[in-house]
Design a protein around this motif. Structure first.
Motif, short mmCIF file in Angstrom:
data_model
loop_
_atom_site.label_atom_id
_atom_site.label_comp_id
_atom_site.label_asym_id
_atom_site.label_seq_id
_atom_site.Cartn_x
_atom_site.Cartn_y
_atom_site.Cartn_z
N ALA A 55 60.16 41.38 33.89
CA ALA A 55 59.08 42.21 34.41
C ALA A 55 58.41 43.03 33.32
O ALA A 55 57.24 43.42 33.45
CB ALA A 55 59.60 43.13 35.50
N ALA A 56 59.13 43.30 32.22
CA ALA A 56 58.57 44.12 31.15
C ALA A 56 57.73 43.32 30.17
O ALA A 56 57.12 43.91 29.26
CB ALA A 56 59.70 44.83 30.40
N ASP A 57 57.67 42.00 30.32
CA ASP A 57 56.88 41.18 29.41
C ASP A 57 55.38 41.45 29.61
O ASP A 57 54.95 41.80 30.72
CB ASP A 57 57.16 39.70 29.64
N PRO A 58 54.59 41.27 28.57
CA PRO A 58 53.13 41.44 28.73
C PRO A 58 52.57 40.38 29.67
O PRO A 58 52.90 39.20 29.57
CB PRO A 58 52.60 41.29 27.31
N SER A 59 51.73 40.82 30.60
CA SER A 59 51.13 39.91 31.58
C SER A 59 49.87 40.55 32.12
O SER A 59 49.42 41.60 31.65
CB SER A 59 52.12 39.63 32.72
N LEU A 60 49.30 39.92 33.13
CA LEU A 60 48.09 40.47 33.74
C LEU A 60 48.37 41.79 34.46
O LEU A 60 47.46 42.60 34.66
CB LEU A 60 47.50 39.46 34.72
N ASN A 62 50.93 43.91 33.45
CA ASN A 62 51.67 44.82 32.57
C ASN A 62 51.10 44.73 31.16
O ASN A 62 51.35 43.76 30.44
CB ASN A 62 53.16 44.46 32.59
N ALA A 63 50.34 45.73 30.78
CA ALA A 63 49.77 45.77 29.44
C ALA A 63 50.73 46.50 28.51
O ALA A 63 50.99 47.69 28.68
CB ALA A 63 48.42 46.48 29.47
N THR A 64 51.31 45.77 27.58
CA THR A 64 52.27 46.35 26.65
C THR A 64 52.16 45.64 25.31
O THR A 64 51.77 44.46 25.25
CB THR A 64 53.70 46.25 27.20
N ALA A 65 52.55 46.36 24.27
CA ALA A 65 52.52 45.76 22.94
C ALA A 65 53.86 45.17 22.55
O ALA A 65 54.00 44.61 21.46
CB ALA A 65 52.12 46.83 21.91
N ASP A 66 54.85 45.24 23.44
CA ASP A 66 56.17 44.69 23.14
C ASP A 66 56.13 43.17 23.10
O ASP A 66 55.32 42.53 23.79
CB ASP A 66 57.18 45.14 24.19
N ALA A 67 57.01 42.60 22.30
CA ALA A 67 57.09 41.14 22.20
C ALA A 67 57.66 40.56 23.49
O ALA A 67 58.60 41.12 24.06
CB ALA A 67 57.96 40.75 21.01
#
Length: 259
Positions: A55-60, A62-67
């Motif tokens: 769930a913490a991955d970047p997606s539509l 969830n905007a995050t700079a994490d890999a």
């Protein structure tokens, strides 16, 4: 004398074979095996993306700079999030047909009526999503939707409202059972099996399952027989004790002096 085919007939012949599901005739066995390998690869890749969803991955959503931790990187994270948010566990139906078609293709067997089976994939996925939506959501589920995703919750809720017979009638589990049965039947057909083949494998599965069930039934029968024998022995011992007590009482009354 054999009639010579026109140029249009020659060009249409492979197209007609593909539309009728005769891909081996149209493309040849090597082309079918190559297509099967490609389909299997795509299906396994999509399945890997779904299984490694975070769930913490970047997606539509969830905007995050994490890999991304997804096996397919950012693309896999986006696809998995979109599929699971929409269909929940029903998203597996998006990968399963590709895997099944790939296996059939590697064996040189082309799936007939591929266009129809492809068109039925959304219906099967939604049916399974509605069935999963009826299950309780565990605390470990990472999404805010249920196990059937947004579509599963919406379809199940709509059908439960439309088919409600009155208070106290549990329509949700009934609808979920029918949705699961419809989704499973569609999945079997979409995967490429014929109903004859399904019957053969069903009989084999029943025969294999009958062995442990028969052993379990014998164990239950043996245990019940032992329990009945032990109960009979206890009853007989109780009857003997009752008879002895009655005899002692009668003997005591006989020995008692009369007034």
């Amino acid at each position: 004398m054999r009639r010579q085919e026109s140029l249009g007939q020659r060009l249409w012949s492979p197209v007609s074979a593909l539309l009728e599901g005769r891909a081996v005739q149209a493309l040849g066995p090597w082309a079918v095996q190559t297509a099967g390998l490609l389909s299997l690869t795509l299906g396994l890749a999509l399945l890997a993306a779904l299984l490694t969803y975070h769930a913490a991955d970047p997606s539509l959503n969830n905007a995050t700079a994490d890999a991304p931790l997804n096996a397919l990187g950012a693309t896999g994270a986006t696809l998995a999030d979109l599929a699971l948010q929409t269909l929940g566990f029903g998203a597996v139906m998006l990968a399963a047909p590709l895997i099944a078609w790939g296996i059939f293709g590697l064996y040189g067997r082309a799936v007939r009526a591929l266009w129809l089976r492809t068109a039925l994939i959304p219906l099967a996925a939604i049916s399974l999503a509605a069935a999963f939506a009826a299950l309780p959501t565990p605390d470990s589920w990472p999404l805010r939707t249920g196990l059937g995703g947004l579509l599963g919750d919406a379809v199940l809720g709509t059908l439960a409202t439309l088919l409600a017979f009155g208070p106290g009638v549990p329509m949700t589990p009934i609808i979920a059972i029918f949705a699961a049965a419809a989704g499973a039947a569609l999945a079997i057909y979409i995967a490429g099996w014929t109903w004859t083949g399904v019957g053969v494998w069903a009989r084999r599965a029943m025969a294999a399952a009958a062995v442990p069930f028969a052993a379990l039934w014998r164990m239950i029968g043996t245990a019940r027989a032992a329990h009945a024998e032990a109960a009979a022995e206890r009853r007989a011992a109780y009857d003997d004790e009752t008879d002895e007590d009655a005899d002692e009482t009668q003997a005591g009354e006989a020995d008692r002096p009369s007034l």
